[in-house]
Design a protein around this motif. Structure first.
Motif, PDB file in Angstrom:
ATOM      1  N   PHE A  22      11.095  25.233 -17.563  1.00  0.00           N
ATOM      2  CA  PHE A  22      10.818  24.274 -16.972  1.00  0.00           C
ATOM      3  C   PHE A  22       9.482  23.313 -16.243  1.00  0.00           C
ATOM      4  N   ALA A  23       9.257  24.643 -15.932  1.00  0.00           N
ATOM      5  CA  ALA A  23       8.420  24.559 -14.902  1.00  0.00           C
ATOM      6  C   ALA A  23       6.498  25.010 -15.947  1.00  0.00           C
TER       7      ALA A  23
ATOM      8  N   GLY B  94      14.969  36.258  -8.071  1.00  0.00           N
ATOM      9  CA  GLY B  94      14.637  34.926  -7.476  1.00  0.00           C
ATOM     10  C   GLY B  94      13.408  35.094  -6.946  1.00  0.00           C
ATOM     11  N   TYR B  95      13.589  35.820  -5.237  1.00  0.00           N
ATOM     12  CA  TYR B  95      12.214  36.388  -4.763  1.00  0.00           C
ATOM     13  C   TYR B  95      11.011  36.250  -5.797  1.00  0.00           C
ATOM     14  N   ALA B  96      11.189  37.112  -7.023  1.00  0.00           N
ATOM     15  CA  ALA B  96       9.761  37.557  -7.103  1.00  0.00           C
ATOM     16  C   ALA B  96       9.363  36.400  -8.627  1.00  0.00           C
ATOM     17  N   PHE B  97      10.251  35.366  -8.449  1.00  0.00           N
ATOM     18  CA  PHE B  97       9.753  34.773  -9.824  1.00  0.00           C
ATOM     19  C   PHE B  97       9.439  33.331  -8.414  1.00  0.00           C
ATOM     20  N   MET B  98       9.478  33.176  -8.288  1.00  0.00           N
ATOM     21  CA  MET B  98       9.758  31.701  -6.976  1.00  0.00           C
ATOM     22  C   MET B  98       7.839  31.151  -7.227  1.00  0.00           C
TER      23      MET B  98
ATOM     24  N   ALA C  19      12.526  40.332 -18.233  1.00  0.00           N
ATOM     25  CA  ALA C  19      13.623  40.487 -17.350  1.00  0.00           C
ATOM     26  C   ALA C  19      14.588  39.629 -16.948  1.00  0.00           C
ATOM     27  N   MET C  20      14.961  38.358 -17.919  1.00  0.00           N
ATOM     28  CA  MET C  20      16.002  36.963 -17.836  1.00  0.00           C
ATOM     29  C   MET C  20      17.005  38.673 -18.884  1.00  0.00           C
ATOM     30  N   ALA C  21      16.015  39.327 -19.797  1.00  0.00           N
ATOM     31  CA  ALA C  21      16.980  39.666 -20.920  1.00  0.00           C
ATOM     32  C   ALA C  21      17.656  41.186 -19.760  1.00  0.00           C
ATOM     33  N   GLY C  22      17.083  41.505 -19.232  1.00  0.00           N
ATOM     34  CA  GLY C  22      17.648  42.365 -18.467  1.00  0.00           C
ATOM     35  C   GLY C  22      18.723  42.366 -17.600  1.00  0.00           C
ATOM     36  N   PHE C  23      18.715  40.792 -16.705  1.00  0.00           N
ATOM     37  CA  PHE C  23      19.620  40.225 -15.816  1.00  0.00           C
ATOM     38  C   PHE C  23      20.774  39.957 -16.696  1.00  0.00           C
ATOM     39  N   VAL C  24      20.581  39.159 -18.194  1.00  0.00           N
ATOM     40  CA  VAL C  24      21.436  38.721 -18.638  1.00  0.00           C
ATOM     41  C   VAL C  24      22.578  39.634 -19.382  1.00  0.00           C
TER      42      VAL C  24
ATOM     43  N   ILE D 209       8.527  27.829 -10.618  1.00  0.00           N
ATOM     44  CA  ILE D 209       9.712  27.205  -9.669  1.00  0.00           C
ATOM     45  C   ILE D 209      11.504  27.358  -9.967  1.00  0.00           C
ATOM     46  N   GLY D 210      11.358  27.607 -10.870  1.00  0.00           N
ATOM     47  CA  GLY D 210      12.042  28.162 -11.787  1.00  0.00           C
ATOM     48  C   GLY D 210      12.732  29.152 -11.779  1.00  0.00           C
ATOM     49  N   GLY D 211      12.617  30.321 -10.626  1.00  0.00           N
ATOM     50  CA  GLY D 211      12.302  31.206 -10.628  1.00  0.00           C
ATOM     51  C   GLY D 211      13.905  31.240  -9.630  1.00  0.00           C
ATOM     52  N   ALA D 212      13.893  30.087  -8.607  1.00  0.00           N
ATOM     53  CA  ALA D 212      15.325  29.656  -8.002  1.00  0.00           C
ATOM     54  C   ALA D 212      16.933  29.771  -9.306  1.00  0.00           C
ATOM     55  N   VAL D 213      16.759  29.294 -10.568  1.00  0.00           N
ATOM     56  CA  VAL D 213      17.585  29.188 -10.963  1.00  0.00           C
ATOM     57  C   VAL D 213      18.396  30.462 -10.974  1.00  0.00           C
ATOM     58  N   TYR D 214      17.844  32.134 -10.610  1.00  0.00           N
ATOM     59  CA  TYR D 214      18.522  33.434 -10.626  1.00  0.00           C
ATOM     60  C   TYR D 214      19.358  33.223  -8.938  1.00  0.00           C
ATOM     61  N   LEU D 215      19.015  32.804  -7.825  1.00  0.00           N
ATOM     62  CA  LEU D 215      19.425  32.978  -6.850  1.00  0.00           C
ATOM     63  C   LEU D 215      20.692  31.876  -6.992  1.00  0.00           C
ATOM     64  N   VAL D 216      20.600  30.786  -7.478  1.00  0.00           N
ATOM     65  CA  VAL D 216      22.446  29.766  -7.419  1.00  0.00           C
ATOM     66  C   VAL D 216      23.271  31.299  -9.109  1.00  0.00           C
TER      67      VAL D 216
END
Length: 363
Positions: A26-27, A74-78, A44-49, A82-89
């Motif tokens: 979204f950001a 989350g810490y790397a992308f925030m 990074a998202m592909a690896g996380f999935v 700001i969308g990096g927070a989704v990883y903490l969720v």
């Protein structure tokens, strides 16, 4: 295939939660990334999935590894978006899928502290941090509820499979009992008549042919009964079974007394008693060496009694087959079956008691 797709798309499965990764982008609508940033973020998202799917399929220590990777992302992308927070969720949600334990509680507390620390380490606004905490709590609670429903679904499927297996085993045992009761009696009579026809073949050909004709008739009847037993459709009448038993016993040279009162029995009771008569008559033909047999029933206010006795060599008992299977059948009708275990050469008494018949269907 359809059922498998329905299972995979169930809201109780964690895979659908991956759609929330869309919030990461979204950001980018008001702050487009560079090509390098976009490629790094997508990789990074592909690896996380991949790690997310792998760990939640296993539901073991790898979930903690996945949650740690989500926190690091989350810490790397925030600081970048700001969308990096989704990883903490997602880190909180992944831990929520695990069964309750102290380690899981410690992991959730660590995620909460990591989110709170962003207010100081990354200078995030307090309202944003609180909103992020609420989202993480909702995600963890939703994942825990989904995991519980998934376990309940699995337990329900297991119970259904167990019930199906028990029903199949009960049907197998029913068929085995019915075939034993039918064929044991019929084959004994056929053997008896075949021996008699063999002895009469030269001395009395007409009588021998008559015995062979009866063997043919009995065999056809037995074939029909076997088909009906396999289909579970046979209702055996006590009256019919008792008269057939007397006929077969008399053909073997025994004197038979028949005192029968089959009125007021339900079909199930009449069938069960008929099977007992047939089994007892078969045992007399095979083993007793008796000269006289009695088949009688008696009624009182409490129920009906059946007794089949002989003056043979005795020693009969309830085993695993034959009378054992019939004892289980009688117990299923709230009755009892017993065998007189008197000493040898004093005969055998097979007795059955059944409660007064209830219901509209009578024999």
């Amino acid at each position: 295939m359809i059922e498998r797709m329905r299972t995979l798309l169930s809201p109780n499965r964690p895979w659908l939660h991956l759609v929330y990764l869309g919030f990461f982008f979204f950001a980018w609508l008001y702050q487009p990334p560079t090509i390098e940033q976009a490629l790094v973020a997508l990789a990074a998202m592909a690896g996380f999935v991949a790690l997310y799917i792998f760990s939640l399929r296993r539901r073991d220590w790898t979930v903690y590894l996945g949650a740690l990777a989500a926190g690091v992302l989350g810490y790397a992308f925030m600081p970048v978006t700001i969308g990096g927070a989704v990883y903490l969720v997602f880190a909180a949600a992944m831990l929520g899928w695990l069964p309750h334990s102290r380690l899981r509680t410690a992991g959730l507390v660590t995620v909460a502290l990591a989110i709170l620390s962003t207010a100081w380490l990354m200078q995030q606004p307090l309202f944003y941090v609180i909103a992020l905490l609420i989202l993480a709590a909702i995600a963890a609670a939703g994942a825990a509820m989904g995991a519980r429903r998934q376990r309940q679904e699995a337990e329900g499927v297991a119970r259904q499979r167990q019930a199906s297996a028990q029903a199949a085993e009960a049907e197998r045992q029913r068929i085995a009992r019915d075939l034993h009761d039918l064929l044991g009696h019929t084959l004994s009579v056929v053997t008896l008549k075949a021996d008699l026809a063999s002895r009469l073949f030269d001395a009395d050909p007409e009588r021998a042919r008559s015995e062979l004709a009866e063997i043919q008739s009995i065999s056809r009847t037995a074939l029909a009964e076997v088909r009906e037993a396999v289909a579970g459709l046979r209702d055996r009448s006590l009256d019919t079974a008792a008269h057939e038993a007397r006929q077969h016993l008399e053909a073997a040279g025994l004197e038979v007394s028949l005192l029968l009162d089959a009125e007021g029995l339900t079909r199930a009771q009449s069938t069960a008693l008929a099977m007992v008569v047939r089994e007892a008559a078969t045992n007399i033909l095979r083993h007793a060496g008796a000269r006289h047999a009695t088949i009688r029933t008696g009624r009182n206010a409490d129920g009906v009694e059946l007794a089949v006795s002989d003056d043979g060599r005795g020693g009969a008992r309830i085993g695993e087959g034959g009378l054992g299977g019939l004892a289980a059948r009688i117990e299923g009708l709230s009755g009892r079956l017993s065998v007189d275990v008197a000493a040898a050469d004093t005969g055998t008494l097979v007795s059955v008691w059944l409660p007064a018949g209830e219901g509209d269907s009578h024999a």
